[in-house]
Design a protein around this motif. Structure first.
Motif, PDB file in Angstrom:
ATOM      1  N   ASN A  31     -12.192  -0.429  -4.004  1.00 29.39           N
ATOM      2  CA  ASN A  31     -11.122  -1.259  -4.587  1.00 29.39           C
ATOM      3  C   ASN A  31     -10.245  -2.009  -3.581  1.00 29.39           C
ATOM      4  O   ASN A  31      -9.351  -2.742  -4.001  1.00 29.39           O
ATOM      5  CB  ASN A  31     -10.208  -0.428  -5.499  1.00 29.39           C
ATOM      6  N   TRP A  32     -10.477  -1.845  -2.281  1.00 29.52           N
ATOM      7  CA  TRP A  32      -9.589  -2.517  -1.328  1.00 29.52           C
ATOM      8  C   TRP A  32      -9.732  -4.036  -1.388  1.00 29.52           C
ATOM      9  O   TRP A  32      -8.733  -4.763  -1.314  1.00 29.52           O
ATOM     10  CB  TRP A  32      -9.825  -2.005   0.092  1.00 29.52           C
ATOM     11  N   THR A  89      -0.749  -0.088  -4.408  1.00 26.21           N
ATOM     12  CA  THR A  89      -1.881   0.829  -4.384  1.00 26.21           C
ATOM     13  C   THR A  89      -1.391   2.266  -4.531  1.00 26.21           C
ATOM     14  O   THR A  89      -0.334   2.640  -4.022  1.00 26.21           O
ATOM     15  CB  THR A  89      -2.706   0.717  -3.083  1.00 26.21           C
ATOM     16  N   THR A  96       0.838  -1.201   0.000  1.00 26.08           N
ATOM     17  CA  THR A  96       0.000   0.000   0.000  1.00 26.08           C
ATOM     18  C   THR A  96       0.876   1.256   0.000  1.00 26.08           C
ATOM     19  O   THR A  96       1.995   1.249   0.491  1.00 26.08           O
ATOM     20  CB  THR A  96      -0.945   0.024   1.215  1.00 26.08           C
ATOM     21  N   THR A 127      -6.573   3.116  -4.794  1.00 29.70           N
ATOM     22  CA  THR A 127      -7.285   3.032  -3.509  1.00 29.70           C
ATOM     23  C   THR A 127      -7.016   4.305  -2.712  1.00 29.70           C
ATOM     24  O   THR A 127      -6.119   5.076  -3.039  1.00 29.70           O
ATOM     25  CB  THR A 127      -6.817   1.838  -2.647  1.00 29.70           C
TER      26      THR A 127
END
Length: 342
Positions: A71-72, A34, A10, A64
């Protein structure tokens, strides 16, 4: 996305995240990164190319945001591991400190929940030494992973957000019986690959550009971003890391003045604007009332910030570079990329 499995990283455009992605790709993992906006894809690829990546076949991106569920679930589906690096930082903080804390806590729990739902094997959280040592004016001993930030002390919203997000993640992992590990980096230095770099690196840039004519009389531990990336991978794959937090530090505590002297010794003419003059603490505390950038560092005046790396070295065999090597790498890479005014 074959190889060793798919890793969801992330906050894929961040300084630490890019170095983690670099390490993962080099070791044969597939990576799904992400981004808050997919317009930054090319920028991330450019930074990875600067780090030596030529084949992007095992890299994909997904949009995200920590503040939205969008979208997670898609991001976590199919991932073997999640490395959660994304967090509001001092550079992009909201003006409202409570909003920063809420964003960090809610975002972290959002990632933990989708990781659990997607059947991810293990989650590694990038926390910070700010969740270990803040708010302790009288703490003569070296800080270890057993220590936690004093939430009732004089701390900045950033330290509060990192601490509360990590606590929330530990609670969720325990309740859901998830494999979970945490890395707590100190001030992160090392090679800059583009315009996105850490708050700690900004200090180096300010020194080199002459925008820091006076230095604060504070000291911090330092660590190279390449070693931070290594520690994340060890926390991701080693069985000994489950249920553990690891402070990422060289174990050396340096003042800003010592940092400045390293730059002067190693960078020659490129460090001609670096100052070693220090500002008295009472002036810093006064100016912090008016200057937002001084508020967080001012909370560390007179505080011990020395941290131990014994746990990561003993349990995982982690061997970090020296603080001097990390600081020199920061300065040299900034000069090479043209990020420092001539």
């Amino acid at each position: 996305m074959m190889g060793k499995g798919l890793v969801l990283v992330t906050g894929g455009s961040g300084f630490i995240a890019v170095h983690i992605i670099l390490k993962l790709l080099n070791q044969g993992y597939g990576v799904r990164a992400t981004l808050r906006t997919l317009s930054r894809k090319d920028e991330v690829k450019s930074m990875l190319a600067q780090g030596g990546i030529t084949d992007f076949a095992n890299l994909e991106f997904i949009q995200t945001d920590l503040t939205s569920d969008m979208n997670w679930m898609e991001a976590a589906t199919g991932a073997t591991y999640v490395i959660h690096v994304a967090s509001p930082t001092p550079a992009i903080r909201p003006d409202d400190g409570d909003a920063m804390v809420k964003m960090a806590v809610d975002g972290t729990l959002r990632v933990m929940k989708v990781a659990k739902a997607a059947g991810v094997k293990r989650v590694v959280l990038t926390s910070a030494s700010g969740a270990v040592l803040s708010g302790h004016k009288s703490h003569p001993d070296i800080f270890t992973e057993e220590d936690w930030t004093n939430l009732s002390g004089d701390i900045d919203a950033y330290q509060r957000s990192k601490t509360m997000a990590e606590l929330a993640a530990w609670e969720f992992a325990k309740k859901e019986n998830m494999e979970f590990s945490v890395v707590n980096p100190v001030a992160v230095m090392g090679p800059v690959l583009g315009k996105d770099f850490s708050h700690s690196n900004q200090i180096i840039r300010s020194m080199l550009t002459g925008k820091m004519p006076f230095l604060l009389k504070i000291g911090f531990d330092y660590v190279d971003v390449r070693d931070v990336a290594d520690l994340h991978l060890l926390a991701m794959i080693r069985s000994e890391a489950v249920g553990q937090r690891f402070i990422a530090t060289t174990g050396e505590n340096l003042t800003y003045k010592e940092e400045a002297k390293i730059l002067q010794r190693s960078l020659g003419g490129a460090a001609k604007k670096v100052s070693i003059k220090e500002m008295p603490n009472f002036i810093v505390k006064f100016l912090a009332f008016f200057m937002k950038d001084l508020r967080m560092p001012a909370t560390f005046l007179g505080q011990n910030t020395a941290c131990s790396n014994a746990k990561a070295k003993k349990l995982l065999g982690w061997q970090p570079r020296s603080a001097e090597e990390a600081i020199i790498a920061t300065g040299k890479s900034m000069v090479e990329l043209g990020l420092v005014d001539k």
